[in-house]
Scaffold this motif. Structure first.
Motif, PDB file in Angstrom:
ATOM      1  N   ALA A   1      54.397   5.864  84.083  1.00 23.13           N
ATOM      2  CA  ALA A   1      53.282   5.104  84.655  1.00 23.13           C
ATOM      3  C   ALA A   1      52.709   4.098  83.662  1.00 23.13           C
ATOM      4  O   ALA A   1      52.269   3.018  84.051  1.00 23.13           O
ATOM      5  CB  ALA A   1      52.190   6.050  85.142  1.00 23.13           C
ATOM      6  N   GLY A   2      52.737   4.407  82.386  1.00 19.43           N
ATOM      7  CA  GLY A   2      52.217   3.501  81.370  1.00 19.43           C
ATOM      8  C   GLY A   2      53.055   2.243  81.191  1.00 19.43           C
ATOM      9  O   GLY A   2      52.602   1.271  80.606  1.00 19.43           O
ATOM     10  N   ASN A   3      54.294   2.251  81.701  1.00 16.08           N
ATOM     11  CA  ASN A   3      55.184   1.099  81.547  1.00 16.08           C
ATOM     12  C   ASN A   3      55.166   0.163  82.759  1.00 16.08           C
ATOM     13  O   ASN A   3      55.821  -0.866  82.746  1.00 16.08           O
ATOM     14  CB  ASN A   3      56.618   1.563  81.299  1.00 16.08           C
ATOM     15  N   ILE A   4      54.459   0.524  83.802  1.00 18.15           N
ATOM     16  CA  ILE A   4      54.380  -0.316  84.997  1.00 18.15           C
ATOM     17  C   ILE A   4      53.510  -1.526  84.680  1.00 18.15           C
ATOM     18  O   ILE A   4      52.471  -1.408  84.045  1.00 18.15           O
ATOM     19  CB  ILE A   4      53.827   0.493  86.190  1.00 18.15           C
ATOM     20  N   LYS A   5      53.944  -2.682  85.121  1.00 16.47           N
ATOM     21  CA  LYS A   5      53.235  -3.932  84.819  1.00 16.47           C
ATOM     22  C   LYS A   5      52.717  -4.599  86.090  1.00 16.47           C
ATOM     23  O   LYS A   5      53.226  -4.375  87.177  1.00 16.47           O
ATOM     24  CB  LYS A   5      54.176  -4.915  84.116  1.00 16.47           C
ATOM     25  N   LYS A   6      51.706  -5.442  85.909  1.00 17.20           N
ATOM     26  CA  LYS A   6      51.181  -6.250  87.000  1.00 17.20           C
ATOM     27  C   LYS A   6      52.302  -7.151  87.516  1.00 17.20           C
ATOM     28  O   LYS A   6      53.129  -7.633  86.746  1.00 17.20           O
ATOM     29  CB  LYS A   6      50.008  -7.090  86.505  1.00 17.20           C
ATOM     30  N   ASN A   7      52.349  -7.371  88.821  1.00 13.15           N
ATOM     31  CA  ASN A   7      53.378  -8.138  89.534  1.00 13.15           C
ATOM     32  C   ASN A   7      54.718  -7.429  89.602  1.00 13.15           C
ATOM     33  O   ASN A   7      55.685  -7.996  90.098  1.00 13.15           O
ATOM     34  CB  ASN A   7      53.560  -9.552  88.961  1.00 13.15           C
ATOM     35  N   GLY A   8      54.777  -6.170  89.129  1.00 12.49           N
ATOM     36  CA  GLY A   8      55.961  -5.355  89.305  1.00 12.49           C
ATOM     37  C   GLY A   8      55.837  -4.597  90.616  1.00 12.49           C
ATOM     38  O   GLY A   8      54.967  -4.881  91.449  1.00 12.49           O
ATOM     39  N   TYR A   9      56.682  -3.613  90.805  1.00 11.55           N
ATOM     40  CA  TYR A   9      56.657  -2.815  92.026  1.00 11.55           C
ATOM     41  C   TYR A   9      56.483  -1.344  91.691  1.00 11.55           C
ATOM     42  O   TYR A   9      56.907  -0.892  90.631  1.00 11.55           O
ATOM     43  CB  TYR A   9      57.954  -3.009  92.824  1.00 11.55           C
ATOM     44  N   ALA A  10      55.855  -0.594  92.605  1.00 11.96           N
ATOM     45  CA  ALA A  10      55.671   0.844  92.433  1.00 11.96           C
ATOM     46  C   ALA A  10      55.460   1.471  93.805  1.00 11.96           C
ATOM     47  O   ALA A  10      55.010   0.812  94.748  1.00 11.96           O
ATOM     48  CB  ALA A  10      54.475   1.148  91.538  1.00 11.96           C
ATOM     49  N   MET A  11      55.786   2.751  93.910  1.00 14.17           N
ATOM     50  CA  MET A  11      55.502   3.507  95.126  1.00 14.17           C
ATOM     51  C   MET A  11      54.085   4.052  94.996  1.00 14.17           C
ATOM     52  O   MET A  11      53.807   4.870  94.128  1.00 14.17           O
ATOM     53  CB  MET A  11      56.492   4.666  95.295  1.00 14.17           C
ATOM     54  N   LEU A  12      53.176   3.553  95.820  1.00 14.15           N
ATOM     55  CA  LEU A  12      51.789   4.011  95.810  1.00 14.15           C
ATOM     56  C   LEU A  12      51.518   4.723  97.126  1.00 14.15           C
ATOM     57  O   LEU A  12      51.679   4.136  98.193  1.00 14.15           O
ATOM     58  CB  LEU A  12      50.823   2.839  95.636  1.00 14.15           C
ATOM     59  N   ARG A  13      51.150   5.999  97.025  1.00 11.24           N
ATOM     60  CA  ARG A  13      50.887   6.829  98.204  1.00 11.24           C
ATOM     61  C   ARG A  13      52.083   6.840  99.158  1.00 11.24           C
ATOM     62  O   ARG A  13      51.931   6.933 100.370  1.00 11.24           O
ATOM     63  CB  ARG A  13      49.646   6.362  98.948  1.00 11.24           C
ATOM     64  N   GLY A  14      53.296   6.701  98.600  1.00  7.48           N
ATOM     65  CA  GLY A  14      54.512   6.764  99.411  1.00  7.48           C
ATOM     66  C   GLY A  14      54.950   5.444 100.013  1.00  7.48           C
ATOM     67  O   GLY A  14      55.893   5.413 100.804  1.00  7.48           O
ATOM     68  N   PHE A  15      54.301   4.330  99.641  1.00  8.44           N
ATOM     69  CA  PHE A  15      54.641   3.028 100.194  1.00  8.44           C
ATOM     70  C   PHE A  15      55.097   2.087  99.084  1.00  8.44           C
ATOM     71  O   PHE A  15      54.504   2.080  97.997  1.00  8.44           O
ATOM     72  CB  PHE A  15      53.430   2.412 100.914  1.00  8.44           C
ATOM     73  N   PRO A  16      56.114   1.245  99.328  1.00  9.59           N
ATOM     74  CA  PRO A  16      56.558   0.288  98.309  1.00  9.59           C
ATOM     75  C   PRO A  16      55.539  -0.840  98.176  1.00  9.59           C
ATOM     76  O   PRO A  16      55.258  -1.548  99.145  1.00  9.59           O
ATOM     77  CB  PRO A  16      57.898  -0.223  98.846  1.00  9.59           C
ATOM     78  N   CYS A  17      54.963  -0.982  96.997  1.00  9.64           N
ATOM     79  CA  CYS A  17      53.880  -1.943  96.785  1.00  9.64           C
ATOM     80  C   CYS A  17      54.171  -2.859  95.608  1.00  9.64           C
ATOM     81  O   CYS A  17      54.813  -2.464  94.638  1.00  9.64           O
ATOM     82  CB  CYS A  17      52.567  -1.215  96.500  1.00  9.64           C
ATOM     83  N   LYS A  18      53.634  -4.087  95.695  1.00  9.11           N
ATOM     84  CA  LYS A  18      53.620  -5.001  94.560  1.00  9.11           C
ATOM     85  C   LYS A  18      52.318  -4.745  93.822  1.00  9.11           C
ATOM     86  O   LYS A  18      51.241  -4.765  94.411  1.00  9.11           O
ATOM     87  CB  LYS A  18      53.699  -6.452  95.021  1.00  9.11           C
ATOM     88  N   VAL A  19      52.413  -4.475  92.521  1.00  7.33           N
ATOM     89  CA  VAL A  19      51.244  -4.117  91.717  1.00  7.33           C
ATOM     90  C   VAL A  19      50.380  -5.357  91.499  1.00  7.33           C
ATOM     91  O   VAL A  19      50.847  -6.376  90.996  1.00  7.33           O
ATOM     92  CB  VAL A  19      51.675  -3.501  90.370  1.00  7.33           C
ATOM     93  N   THR A  20      49.098  -5.265  91.897  1.00  3.87           N
ATOM     94  CA  THR A  20      48.168  -6.382  91.715  1.00  3.87           C
ATOM     95  C   THR A  20      47.214  -6.142  90.551  1.00  3.87           C
ATOM     96  O   THR A  20      46.670  -7.078  89.998  1.00  3.87           O
ATOM     97  CB  THR A  20      47.342  -6.628  92.993  1.00  3.87           C
TER      98      THR A  20
END
Length: 157
Positions: free
Chosen positions: A22-41
């Motif tokens: 989780a510490g390596n996730i960056k803004k404008n990257g992608y992650a599964m949030l609450r089970g949904f594919p999201c673009k990190v804002t």
């Protein structure tokens, strides 16, 4: 086993996600949030307290619905990251049910993509440009076994 049996193979790496700290996730990257594919804002971290780990707060927008999600996770723990692929196809036809006929790079056609119901202005402009005999490239985003049109542009010769 006999030679007559057929075995069908899926795509290599048929998983829809892969793990990342989780510490390596960056803004404008992608992650599964609450089970949904999201673009990190937005991505913020707070330092470890006296009873735990440093925590990350990740806020993102679902790439298919536009809905906002927020998730918390210790920065040292793994989160699932979706494989996201962007593709461009040449538009060949739009049928009466709003399904597109798209030309793939190998010369085959793709006919399973429908115009989005939630983007009426783009759909109307796309139909107008197509009826004006313009050559159009459709841009799509794919993740978690879903695909969505995100934009289009005219091919300029």
């Amino acid at each position: 086993m006999s030679d007559e049996e057929n075995f069908y193979q899926g795509e290599a790496g048929s998983s829809f996600t892969y793990p990342m700290q989780a510490g390596n996730i960056k803004k404008n990257g992608y992650a599964m949030l609450r089970g949904f594919p999201c673009k990190v804002t937005e991505m913020t971290t707070c330092q470890a307290g006296k009873h735990g780990h440093a925590k990350a707060t990740i806020i993102g927008v679902d790439i298919f619905t536009g809905r906002k999600y927020e998730d918390y996770c210790p920065t040292s723990h793994n989160m699932e990251i979706p494989f996201v692929k962007k593709q461009e196809y040449q538009l060949m036809n739009i049928d009466d049910d709003n399904y597109l006929t798209l030309l793939l790079e190998n010369g085959e056609t793709k006919e399973d993509l429908k115009l989005p119901d939630d983007q009426l202005q783009i759909v109307e402009k796309l139909r107008s440009d197509f009826e004006s005999q313009k050559d159009i490239l459709i841009s799509t985003i794919q993740a978690m076994g879903q695909e969505k049109i995100i934009s289009y542009r005219e091919i300029v010769n």
